[in-house]
Design a protein around this motif. Structure first.
Motif, short mmCIF file in Angstrom:
data_model
loop_
_atom_site.label_atom_id
_atom_site.label_comp_id
_atom_site.label_asym_id
_atom_site.label_seq_id
_atom_site.Cartn_x
_atom_site.Cartn_y
_atom_site.Cartn_z
N THR A 223 0.80 -1.21 0.00
CA THR A 223 0.00 0.00 0.00
C THR A 223 0.84 1.27 0.00
O THR A 223 0.31 2.36 0.02
CB THR A 223 -0.89 0.04 1.27
OG1 THR A 223 -0.02 0.05 2.41
CG2 THR A 223 -1.78 -1.17 1.32
N LEU A 224 2.16 1.13 -0.03
CA LEU A 224 3.00 2.32 0.02
C LEU A 224 2.84 3.15 -1.26
O LEU A 224 2.85 2.60 -2.35
CB LEU A 224 4.48 1.93 0.18
CG LEU A 224 4.89 1.31 1.50
CD1 LEU A 224 6.33 0.87 1.42
CD2 LEU A 224 4.71 2.31 2.63
N PRO A 225 2.72 4.44 -1.11
CA PRO A 225 2.62 5.27 -2.31
C PRO A 225 3.97 5.35 -3.01
O PRO A 225 5.00 5.34 -2.37
CB PRO A 225 2.22 6.65 -1.75
CG PRO A 225 2.71 6.63 -0.35
CD PRO A 225 2.64 5.21 0.14
N ASN A 226 3.95 5.45 -4.31
CA ASN A 226 5.18 5.59 -5.11
C ASN A 226 6.11 4.40 -4.99
O ASN A 226 7.31 4.54 -5.17
CB ASN A 226 5.95 6.86 -4.71
CG ASN A 226 5.20 8.09 -5.14
OD1 ASN A 226 4.55 8.09 -6.17
ND2 ASN A 226 5.27 9.11 -4.32
N ARG A 227 5.56 3.25 -4.67
CA ARG A 227 6.39 2.05 -4.63
C ARG A 227 5.70 0.97 -5.43
O ARG A 227 4.48 0.88 -5.44
CB ARG A 227 6.60 1.55 -3.20
CG ARG A 227 7.23 2.54 -2.26
CD ARG A 227 8.72 2.65 -2.49
NE ARG A 227 9.33 3.54 -1.52
CZ ARG A 227 9.42 4.86 -1.66
NH1 ARG A 227 8.94 5.43 -2.75
NH2 ARG A 227 9.98 5.60 -0.73
N VAL A 228 6.50 0.14 -6.09
CA VAL A 228 5.95 -1.01 -6.81
C VAL A 228 6.44 -2.26 -6.10
O VAL A 228 7.64 -2.52 -6.05
CB VAL A 228 6.44 -1.01 -8.28
CG1 VAL A 228 5.92 -2.23 -8.99
CG2 VAL A 228 6.00 0.25 -8.98
N VAL A 229 5.51 -3.01 -5.54
CA VAL A 229 5.88 -4.21 -4.77
C VAL A 229 5.24 -5.42 -5.41
O VAL A 229 4.03 -5.46 -5.60
CB VAL A 229 5.42 -4.07 -3.31
CG1 VAL A 229 5.68 -5.35 -2.55
CG2 VAL A 229 6.13 -2.91 -2.65
N THR A 230 6.05 -6.40 -5.79
CA THR A 230 5.49 -7.58 -6.45
C THR A 230 6.02 -8.85 -5.80
O THR A 230 7.07 -8.84 -5.17
CB THR A 230 5.89 -7.63 -7.93
OG1 THR A 230 7.31 -7.48 -8.01
CG2 THR A 230 5.22 -6.56 -8.73
N LEU A 231 5.27 -9.92 -6.00
CA LEU A 231 5.72 -11.23 -5.53
C LEU A 231 6.38 -11.94 -6.71
O LEU A 231 5.76 -12.13 -7.75
CB LEU A 231 4.53 -12.07 -5.06
CG LEU A 231 3.97 -11.74 -3.69
CD1 LEU A 231 2.84 -12.68 -3.35
CD2 LEU A 231 5.05 -11.84 -2.62
N VAL A 232 7.63 -12.29 -6.55
CA VAL A 232 8.36 -12.92 -7.64
C VAL A 232 8.74 -14.34 -7.24
O VAL A 232 9.43 -14.53 -6.24
CB VAL A 232 9.66 -12.13 -7.93
CG1 VAL A 232 10.44 -12.81 -9.05
CG2 VAL A 232 9.33 -10.70 -8.29
N PRO A 233 8.29 -15.32 -8.00
CA PRO A 233 8.64 -16.69 -7.65
C PRO A 233 10.14 -16.91 -7.83
O PRO A 233 10.72 -16.51 -8.83
CB PRO A 233 7.85 -17.55 -8.63
CG PRO A 233 7.32 -16.65 -9.65
CD PRO A 233 7.44 -15.24 -9.19
N ARG A 234 10.75 -17.52 -6.85
CA ARG A 234 12.17 -17.82 -6.96
C ARG A 234 12.35 -19.32 -7.05
O ARG A 234 11.37 -20.07 -6.91
CB ARG A 234 12.91 -17.25 -5.75
CG ARG A 234 12.74 -15.76 -5.63
CD ARG A 234 13.99 -15.08 -5.15
NE ARG A 234 15.02 -15.05 -6.16
CZ ARG A 234 15.12 -14.13 -7.10
NH1 ARG A 234 14.24 -13.18 -7.19
NH2 ARG A 234 16.10 -14.16 -7.97
N THR A 235 13.57 -19.75 -7.28
CA THR A 235 13.75 -21.19 -7.45
C THR A 235 13.96 -21.90 -6.14
O THR A 235 14.00 -23.12 -6.10
CB THR A 235 14.97 -21.48 -8.36
OG1 THR A 235 16.09 -20.80 -7.82
CG2 THR A 235 14.71 -21.02 -9.76
N SER A 236 14.09 -21.18 -5.04
CA SER A 236 14.34 -21.89 -3.79
C SER A 236 13.02 -22.28 -3.15
O SER A 236 12.00 -21.62 -3.33
CB SER A 236 15.16 -21.03 -2.83
OG SER A 236 14.43 -19.90 -2.46
N PHE A 237 13.07 -23.38 -2.40
CA PHE A 237 11.86 -23.83 -1.73
C PHE A 237 12.23 -24.26 -0.32
O PHE A 237 13.38 -24.59 -0.04
CB PHE A 237 11.19 -24.97 -2.50
CG PHE A 237 11.87 -26.30 -2.33
CD1 PHE A 237 13.07 -26.56 -2.96
CD2 PHE A 237 11.31 -27.29 -1.54
CE1 PHE A 237 13.70 -27.79 -2.81
CE2 PHE A 237 11.94 -28.51 -1.38
CZ PHE A 237 13.13 -28.76 -2.01
#
Lengths: 316, 554, 292
Positions: free
Chosen positions: B282-296
């Motif tokens: 919800t931060l203004p002026n920020r782009v926050v995404t969930l990126v799948p990584r290869t670690s589990f």
């Protein structure tokens, strides 16, 4: 005097040797090691690990590793970091300035504020100020430094936003004002314990001095209270202050460790924790020797000053 | 004999898969859009980007043994022969094209490799890049006195021949398909600088590296940050920012705070912690995404321990894990549940594995039927073996510690006693881990190198270090059928054929449960709104793999 | 100066001058009161509160203080903070106290031996003390905590092994000055064994500074345990200690500050009390004050 110094020097060397042996043994007895950080790397095999262990000289018997390290140290080669191969002295040097900055500021703060509180408390004995100062000093000595730092960050950074959240300076700025802005909270937190110690010490020293005969004489002569304070009390307390400063030297390094962790300060304390965390033996040993040298120097200064002031104490 | 398929199959198939799997979770990345390098990027590099990292990069020679954070610097200062894009497709970088069996770059038997290189590349000091540098790099890696990083794959290379300044060839001892992926992480170093050094481990180069990459070495304030400056003569498209700064912030809360306050522009490893995700979004002026990584993340078992030898026990333990509660409750829904070691964005991901069901009663029944009866102290025993074991993880990781305590309580209901004994990282991942001295471990790791599915290192029986093997199969898992499949997979170059092989491997591993898979990590990556060109790439270990494409929107 | 033997009426210890002076030291009394309260709370409290310190309830996470029956709120796993605080208090206070006992024992032994024997034995021992003091104490503590599996017993041993030096120094200085006193020389002339003299004649007279050092040692031990557990090397979960509660709280400073404030306040209160007591003891037992 020279006999005393020689004696001290030889004792100090023995001390350093003991410190280094114990440190070396404990470090190497710790399970794990510098290769543990690659334990989860999907591409590193046991073969790679063994190869690296041999290249780092970790497979040789402990006493050989120690003698090799000690021999090089005597020749001025403090070793090379296991992490990036640069020389240990260079690594320590890179972090030295940051620590000196933090230590210097907090010591100056501690001495200035602590002395004022101590003297004021002594001259206004049993007043409200004195009472509060004593309690305050007690509490200050009891607060866990890291907790105090966290609370400080909570209040002044997260809630009020007055000071930045760590590091030494803002990248791209680097002005003196910027440095000071970053320095305020960490040096305040670090100096807390030392303000307490100094204030109590100065209080005792002032009380002692004020009860001396020469002060009564000065008062009888009509010298102003202020002059008495400045000339006689502080003047006499100066040398013991140096003593205390000498003894405080190594503990500031340890206190800086905690503060540097909480405030992300790139000093030697931070370096020590990181190196210990990666089992970077050469750097850890280098820091140990460095701190041991500081301890020896600190004690030496303290003892010399005490002996100079009080001829009754025989040196050695 | 199937005709060798080309790399185009990779992109078509995986693009299809991604669209089916839903691009929703990958919002914010330009994977399916047209390339981000539109006309809006500035003509001359301007501006500065500060990347915050939770560990300090200290190794700047990309061939020396290093950890993940160092990669960010390597990707910016150096180039490799190839690079791997977010879809898992290998692209040429210093090479002109990707060699395979169709264009003759790799012979049919997989043994002879021939690569053509670009001729317009210069080192940061002005000298031209040639095939001699590639030869020097590969030989330096195998130099027994050099503290090199990974030698797997490189150890198979023989007879490196420089045919011309832009052409190089060599012979492999055995066919090894993953080598192409390995080469995407093998950065080329300058021969003319390093050959003069008597000891490459302590060369001055290691503190002031010279590469061919989009950024040149600037300066470093140890313990605080390091700065790279734009390489204006770079052969590729970019860079568009003038200065790239990597800032070291060891405390994760402070890392997030500095992101919030704008002191850093981009959050690097280990990214934003899950408990801040909701607020960060919800931060203004920020782009926050969930990126799948290869670690589990998995509950990893030591199969030589008497408690874990029976499959029934492993199945029961798995059924007693409340994955939903852990993911939603403790991790705020950030990671994705998984049944396998293969990341779900991979071409080789098997989506048809049996799903986990949380059912403590069923778990109890499984144990009852297998003969594990509750003793007087409430702990199940069988043939004198108590179902009691220790679980360890890195100390100082609050989320993992919470998972441990939560599992401890659930297992106790089952009649299983789990004791917690955490260790600092330098101890945890030493012999305790490598020589399989643990009972069980909660560990988050990646099994893949690049996007290559070869997991011999982790699952082959000859990779059991505790038994003298040369890999990191620390669970001591041994299944002859899996061994055979892994051997075959490493020698096969055709993607479709490999896919079938690794599907079967995943089925077997899911059935045998040498580890109990918990979830696949999704990194909460954040950056300031003005930064364009940032593309997350789960196939590399760093978020700064394509810093050359970043630019500030004006 | 000739020794004059005075037969005085035996004084009950609670009417002695030292105790009188102690009673007049207000802060020390406050300290004793606070410690008593704390110990009582930690001993009885967990039984009085309706929650279990180990029970995890994910639906009740992060409740702020005064939510329902949770007077201090709940922690990230939904466990009641008040109960955990008091249970942690048991561990922290016990570890602190035991570490003090152990370190005082070691320090006294070393100090008495070094102070009485003097010569090269004394010098060697004191150099060893200096050697131990040269380390950043953190180093020894962390290295030992990493080597030995942490359990409350191990932590106690580790803290004791890194804290005995202060006591040794104080004792050695005291014994060295007592060594030249007449009663010691008299004992030697009479032919008493060295061990007897050390521990039956000299030591009881050096008890004053030892007690002071001991009370301050508890304070330091509690702080050290908090620091080790805060770094993650100390008491392991799920067993709570004030230090490891702070470790878990660091991350949630912005969203749940009470998780950090409350255990820290508890540590401060406990340590302050011991410091007050130590201060009072120092004033009470200071021989110089006998002339006032």
């Amino acid at each position: 005097m020279s006999g005393f110094l020689l004696n001290r020097l030889s004792q100090s060397i023995v001390l350093l040797v003991i410190v280094s042996i114990i440190g070396f043994t404990v470090l190497n007895l710790m399970p794990g090691g510098p290769l543990a950080q690659f334990g989860l790397d999907p591409g590193m095999t046991q073969k790679d690990v063994e190869r690296l262990a041999t290249q780092l000289g970790l497979n040789r018997p402990l006493w050989i590793q120690y003698l090799d390290w000690a021999w090089r140290l005597l020749q001025g080669d403090w070793g090379h970091s296991f992490r990036d191969g640069s020389s240990v002295l260079a690594v320590i040097g890179r972090h030295l300035l940051a620590t000196l900055l933090l230590m210097g500021t907090s010591t100056a703060l501690a001495i200035a504020v602590g002395t004022w509180i101590g003297i004021r408390g002594a001259t206004h004995r049993y007043s409200l100020f004195d009472y509060c100062a004593t309690i305050g000093a007690m509490v200050a000595l009891s607060v866990p430094t890291f907790w105090f730092g966290l609370i400080g960050i909570y209040i002044f950074t997260l809630k009020l936003g007055w000071v930045p959240a760590g590091n030494m300076y803002t990248i791209g700025d680097g002005s003196v004002l910027d440095y000071l802005h970053h320095l305020i909270l960490p040096s305040l937190v670090l100096s807390l314990v030392h303000v307490a110690i100094w204030s109590r010490y100065m209080r005792t020293a002032t009380l002692d001095a004020l009860s001396q005969d020469f002060v009564k004489t000065a008062r009888a002569k009509g010298v102003s209270e202020r002059r008495i304070l400045l000339k006689h009390v502080v003047g006499n307390a100066l040398l013991p202050m140096i003593t205390l400063a000498g003894m405080q030297l190594p503990s500031i390094l340890t206190g800086a460790l905690v503060t540097e962790t909480v405030f992300t300060w790139p000093g030697m304390g931070r370096l020590f924790l990181d190196s210990l965390g990666y089992s970077d033996y050469p750097v850890v040993m280098g820091l140990l020797i460095f701190s041991a040298i500081l301890v020896v120097l600190g004690n030496l200064i303290a003892d010399i000053v005490i002996a100079t002031v009080d001829p009754r104490i025989r040196l050695g | 004999m199937t005709e060798a398929k080309t790399a185009s199959i990779y992109s078509r198939r995986s693009a299809l898969q991604l669209m089916i799997a839903g691009a929703a979770g990958l919002a914010g990345s330009n994977l399916l859009d047209k390339p981000a390098l539109a006309r809006t990027s500035p003509a001359k590099p301007t501006g500065r980007v500060i990347v915050g990292l939770g560990q300090e990069p200290t190794v700047f020679n990309p061939l020396m043994v290093h950890i993940e954070v160092d990669d960010g610097v390597h990707f910016s200062v150096f180039d490799a022969l190839f690079r791997i894009d977010p879809q898992g497709v290998i692209q040429p970088n210093l090479a002109l094209e990707v060699p395979d069996q169709k264009n003759g770059g790799i012979t049919e038997d997989g043994l002879k490799w021939r690569i053509r290189l670009r001729d317009d590349v210069r080192w940061h000091d002005g000298k031209p890049f040639t095939a001699e540098d590639v030869k020097f790099t590969l030989e330096l890696i195998m130099n027994p006195n050099f503290r090199s990083w990974r030698t797997a794959g490189h150890a198979l290379v023989r007879d490196i021949t420089v045919i011309s300044p832009t052409e190089i060839s060599w012979r492999m001892e055995e066919a090894f398909a993953p080598y192409l992926s390995f080469l995407t992480e093998t950065f080329i170093v300058p021969k003319h600088v390093l050959e003069k050094e008597a000891n490459p481990n302590s060369a001055a180069f290691n503190q002031a590296p010279i590469g061919t990459g989009p950024f040149k070495w600037g300066q470093r304030v140890a313990g605080d940050h390091l700065e790279l400056v734009a390489n204006l003569d770079y052969f590729g498209e970019g860079p568009h920012i003038e200065r790239l700064v990597f800032k070291y912030i060891p405390d994760l809360t402070v890392l997030y705070t500095q992101f919030k306050s704008g002191d850093i522009d981009l959050v690097g490893q280990p990214y934003i912690t899950p408990d801040h995700y909701a607020e960060a979004k919800t931060l203004p002026n920020r782009v926050v995404t969930l990126v799948p990584r290869t670690s589990f993340e998995s509950f990893y078992l030591n199969l030589e321990r008497p408690q874990f030898k029976e499959l029934a026990v492993r199945e029961a333990l798995y059924a007693a894990i409340d994955k939903e509660a852990i993911i939603q409750g403790l991790y705020y829904g950030v990671p994705s549940p998984t049944e396998t070691f293969m990341p779900r964005q991979s071409f080789f991901f098997n989506a048809n594995l049996p799903l986990h069901q949380f059912d403590v009663n069923r778990a109890g029944k499984i144990l009852d039927q297998a003969g594990w009866a509750k003793g007087g102290d409430g702990i199940r025993t069988k043939n004198g073996v108590r179902l009691s074991f220790t679980n360890s993880t890195t100390s100082g990781d609050p989320l993992r510690e919470q998972v441990q305590q939560f599992l401890q309580q659930t297992f106790a209901q089952l009649g299983v006693e789990m004791k917690i004994s955490n260790l600092p990282a330098a101890v945890m991942w030493g012999e305790f881990w490598m020589q399989s001295q643990f009972d069980s471990v909660i560990v988050g790791s990646s099994y893949l190198i690049g996007a290559d599915p070869d997991v011999t290192n982790r699952l082959h029986s000859r990779s059991i270090a505790a038994k003298g093997g040369r890999g990191s199969n620390n669970a001591q898992y041994a299944n002859p059928e899996v061994d055979a499949l892994l051997d075959k997979g490493a020698r096969t170059f055709d993607p479709e054929a490999r896919r079938a092989i690794y599907f079967r491997v995943q089925e077997l591993v899911r059935r045998d449960l040498p580890f109990l898979p918990l979830y696949q990590s999704n990194a909460v990556e954040g950056l300031k709104k003005g930064i364009n060109g940032f593309v997350p790439n789960g196939n590399t270990r760093t978020e700064s793999w394509n810093a050359l494409a970043w630019y500030w929107a004006s | 100066m000739t020794a004059i033997v005075v037969h005085a009426a035996p004084v009950r210890w609670w009417r002695s001058r030292a105790v009188n002076r102690f009673m007049r030291h207000h802060l020390a009394l406050v300290g004793i009161a606070m410690i008593t309260l704390l110990v009582l709370a930690c001993a009885i409290g967990p039984h009085a509160l309706p929650y279990d310190s180990l029970h995890i309830d994910l639906r009740a996470r992060f409740a702020p203080p005064l939510t329902g029956q949770h007077y201090f709120g709940t922690d990230p796993l939904g466990r009641d903070l008040a109960v955990r605080l008091l249970m942690a208090g048991r561990v922290s206070l016990l570890v602190g106290f035991s570490a003090m006992l152990l370190s005082t024992l070691i320090g006294t032994l070393v100090g008495v031996t070094a102070g009485y024997r003097g010569g090269w034995v004394g010098a060697a021992l004191m150099r060893m003390v200096d050697g131990f003091l040269s380390y950043p104490s953190i180093f020894l503590v962390l290295a030992l905590a990493a080597t030995l599996r942490p359990s409350p017993v191990m932590i106690t041993v580790i803290i004791a092994v890194t804290s005995w030096m202060e006591t040794a120094r104080i004792v050695e200085a005291e014994v060295r000055s007592l060594r030249e006193r007449e009663f010691v020389q008299a004992a030697r002339m009479v032919g008493l064994r060295r061990g007897h003299i050390m521990f039956r004649e000299v030591l009881p007279n050096a008890v004053g500074p030892i007690i002071v050092a001991a009370s301050l040692a508890v304070a330091r031990a509690i702080l050290l345990e908090a620091y080790i557990s805060f770094l993650g090397y100390g008491i392991q979960p799920p067993l709570p200690s004030w230090g490891n509660m702070l470790n878990g709280a660091q991350q949630y400073l912005a969203s749940a500050p009470w998780l950090a404030i409350i255990p820290g306040a508890a540590i401060t209160i406990a340590v302050t009390s011991f410091n007050f007591i130590g201060d009072g003891l120092r004033d009470a037992l200071d021989v110089r004050n006998d002339h006032i």
